[in-house]
Design a protein around this motif. Structure first.
Motif, PDB file in Angstrom:
ATOM      1  N   PRO A   1      91.663 -51.498  38.366  1.00 16.78           N
ATOM      2  CA  PRO A   1      91.395 -50.165  37.792  1.00 16.78           C
ATOM      3  C   PRO A   1      91.707 -49.644  36.970  1.00 16.78           C
ATOM      4  CG  PRO A   1      92.947 -51.072  39.407  1.00 16.78           C
ATOM      5  CD  PRO A   1      92.595 -52.551  38.953  1.00 16.78           C
ATOM      6  N   LEU A   2      91.913 -50.466  35.495  1.00 17.45           N
ATOM      7  CA  LEU A   2      91.985 -49.967  34.501  1.00 17.45           C
ATOM      8  C   LEU A   2      90.479 -49.350  33.272  1.00 17.45           C
ATOM      9  CD1 LEU A   2      94.546 -52.042  32.419  1.00 17.45           C
ATOM     10  CD2 LEU A   2      94.593 -50.207  33.258  1.00 17.45           C
ATOM     11  N   LEU A   3      89.627 -49.815  34.083  1.00 19.11           N
ATOM     12  CA  LEU A   3      88.027 -49.934  33.277  1.00 19.11           C
ATOM     13  C   LEU A   3      87.688 -47.988  34.257  1.00 19.11           C
ATOM     14  CD1 LEU A   3      86.166 -52.520  34.284  1.00 19.11           C
ATOM     15  CD2 LEU A   3      87.116 -52.283  32.808  1.00 19.11           C
ATOM     16  N   SER A   4      89.006 -47.432  35.172  1.00 17.86           N
ATOM     17  CA  SER A   4      88.298 -46.355  35.340  1.00 17.86           C
ATOM     18  C   SER A   4      89.071 -45.504  34.583  1.00 17.86           C
ATOM     19  CB  SER A   4      88.988 -46.255  36.292  1.00 17.86           C
ATOM     20  OG  SER A   4      88.578 -44.524  37.157  1.00 17.86           O
TER      21      SER A   4
ATOM     22  N   ALA B   1      87.145 -45.554  31.497  1.00 16.73           N
ATOM     23  CA  ALA B   1      86.063 -44.232  31.518  1.00 16.73           C
ATOM     24  C   ALA B   1      86.702 -43.017  31.284  1.00 16.73           C
ATOM     25  CB  ALA B   1      85.113 -44.523  32.889  1.00 16.73           C
ATOM     26  N   SER B   2      87.235 -42.150  32.136  1.00 19.10           N
ATOM     27  CA  SER B   2      87.879 -41.223  31.629  1.00 19.10           C
ATOM     28  C   SER B   2      88.350 -40.913  30.610  1.00 19.10           C
ATOM     29  CB  SER B   2      89.421 -41.049  32.619  1.00 19.10           C
ATOM     30  OG  SER B   2      88.898 -41.179  34.051  1.00 19.10           O
TER      31      SER B   2
ATOM     32  N   VAL C   1      80.552 -39.286  32.727  1.00 18.09           N
ATOM     33  CA  VAL C   1      79.904 -38.216  33.417  1.00 18.09           C
ATOM     34  C   VAL C   1      80.305 -39.484  33.990  1.00 18.09           C
ATOM     35  CG1 VAL C   1      78.726 -37.206  33.804  1.00 18.09           C
ATOM     36  CG2 VAL C   1      79.136 -36.655  31.701  1.00 18.09           C
ATOM     37  N   ASP C   2      79.340 -40.357  34.099  1.00 25.49           N
ATOM     38  CA  ASP C   2      79.187 -40.997  35.036  1.00 25.49           C
ATOM     39  C   ASP C   2      80.125 -42.402  35.377  1.00 25.49           C
ATOM     40  OD1 ASP C   2      77.975 -41.882  37.933  1.00 25.49           O
ATOM     41  OD2 ASP C   2      76.143 -42.258  37.305  1.00 25.49           O
TER      42      ASP C   2
ATOM     43  N   GLN D   1      79.049 -46.296  34.196  1.00 25.49           N
ATOM     44  CA  GLN D   1      79.775 -46.870  33.301  1.00 25.49           C
ATOM     45  C   GLN D   1      80.610 -48.260  34.169  1.00 25.49           C
ATOM     46  OE1 GLN D   1      79.322 -46.704  29.941  1.00 25.49           O
ATOM     47  NE2 GLN D   1      79.445 -48.468  30.050  1.00 25.49           N
ATOM     48  N   ILE D   2      81.433 -48.494  35.109  1.00 24.62           N
ATOM     49  CA  ILE D   2      82.451 -49.099  35.359  1.00 24.62           C
ATOM     50  C   ILE D   2      81.433 -49.923  35.867  1.00 24.62           C
ATOM     51  CG2 ILE D   2      83.729 -49.781  36.576  1.00 24.62           C
ATOM     52  CD1 ILE D   2      85.091 -47.263  36.860  1.00 24.62           C
TER      53      ILE D   2
END
Length: 330
Positions: free
Chosen positions: A252-255, A258-259, A264-265, A269-270
């Motif tokens: 979940p840390l990847l999200s 990215a934020s 944007v996408d 990216q993840i």
């Protein structure tokens, strides 16, 4: 106690090698390492083993790490960890480590001590001891580690060319953490678990042996990217690999990363981090039908007859990105 402000040139080779050898580091309990000649002679003489596994790898300043983004201690840990991972990928356990170091003359003994502490800390975590090394001068920091492991009597190593059609594909850990951490570091975010995952991977000690005992047919280290390493395994085995997006383990840390980076996408990216990030140093293997896959492995796909080295994602071909040692990142 060494004067940490002394430079390597002032202290001399013997002093540096004494620090690297870890004379003050306590012995690792329970490793069973009893060598006829240990560290300090012209060469170490290793005790008998049923089968010996040997690997070596380098870390070069400016190519594999930046000292403004990582510490000397973490460089030492990382150099050992990535070599230990290759030993684990053969279904073996690491027992010994050798360290070759090139540093600028102005390097301080404090920096050497920090690097050596990282080397010994990671070797200890992996159940290994440092049995030798070398030192020379250079314009940049270069650290080369040789890791040595053993297989039990009668045990076959796990190779990358053993996968068969019908095998299940599974891996340890959650790929993409290192790549996301590097992106955060480059964007000016120095601290966090993903950043530390990039600085120091944590190879799954014991998982290579678990895979071998469970009956795995093939195993490899995920260092150049999940797709690239899987493609290499499939090519060597003469099969095609099919992955399922929904089965991939995603931290979940990847999200969150990215934020923070303003992507944007975020979904794409993840997925790119997971599939092509590299430097996570988990284990990727294939298991025949009917075997019990070790619990630390996550099933992510299967092997079938087809074009050797081809990888599909949800049925569609996907070209591997990741890291090529000669070309760099793709």
């Amino acid at each position: 106690m060494t004067d940490r402000a002394l430079t390597v040139a002032e202290a001399g080779e013997a002093a540096v090698l004494a620090v690297l050898s870890g004379a003050d580091v306590p012995a690792v309990g329970g490793t069973g390492v009893e060598d006829p000649v240990g560290n300090g002679d012209d060469a170490a003489v290793l005790g008998p083993a049923a089968a010996t596994v040997v690997t070596t790898d380098m870390l070069v300043e400016g190519t594999h790490f930046r000292l403004d983004l990582t510490s000397w201690g973490d460089v030492g840990r990382r150099a050992v960890a990535q070599n230990v991972s290759d030993v684990l990928a053969m279904g073996a356990e690491c027992s010994r480590v050798l360290v070759a170091l090139a540093v600028p003359a102005g390097t301080t003994m404090g920096q050497i001590e920090d690097l050596a502490a990282g080397v010994h800390e990671e070797a200890m975590r992996s159940g290994a001891v440092v049995v030798g090394g070398d030192l020379t001068r250079a314009e940049i920091l270069v650290l080369s580690v040789t890791a040595i492991g053993t297989l039990p009597d009668g045990a076959d190593p796990l190779r990358i060319d053993g996968a068969n059609p019908g095998d299940t594909v599974a891996l340890t850990g959650a790929p993409g953490r290192s790549a996301a951490g590097l992106a955060l570091l480059r964007a000016g975010h120095p601290d966090g678990p993903l950043q530390q995952s990039h600085r120091v991977p944590v190879p799954p000690v014991g998982s290579g042996t678990a895979a071998r005992v469970a009956g795995a047919r093939s195993l490899t280290d995920v260092s150049d990217g999940l797709l690239r390493d899987l493609s290499g395994l499939a090519r060597a085995s003469g099969v095609t690999a099919d992955l399922v997006t929904g089965w991939l383990p995603v931290d979940p840390l990847l999200s969150d990363a990215a934020s923070i980076l303003g992507v944007v996408d975020t979904g794409e990216q993840i997925l790119d981090w997971v599939l092509d990030g590299g430097e996570d140093h988990g284990l990727l293997g294939t298991f025949p039908p009917g075997v019990t896959i070790p619990p630390e492995f996550t099933v992510i796909g299967s092997m079938r007859s087809g074009e050797p080295g081809r990888v599909t994602l949800d049925g569609e071909p996907r070209t591997p990105g990741g890291w090529d040692s000669a070309r760099g990142a793709n």
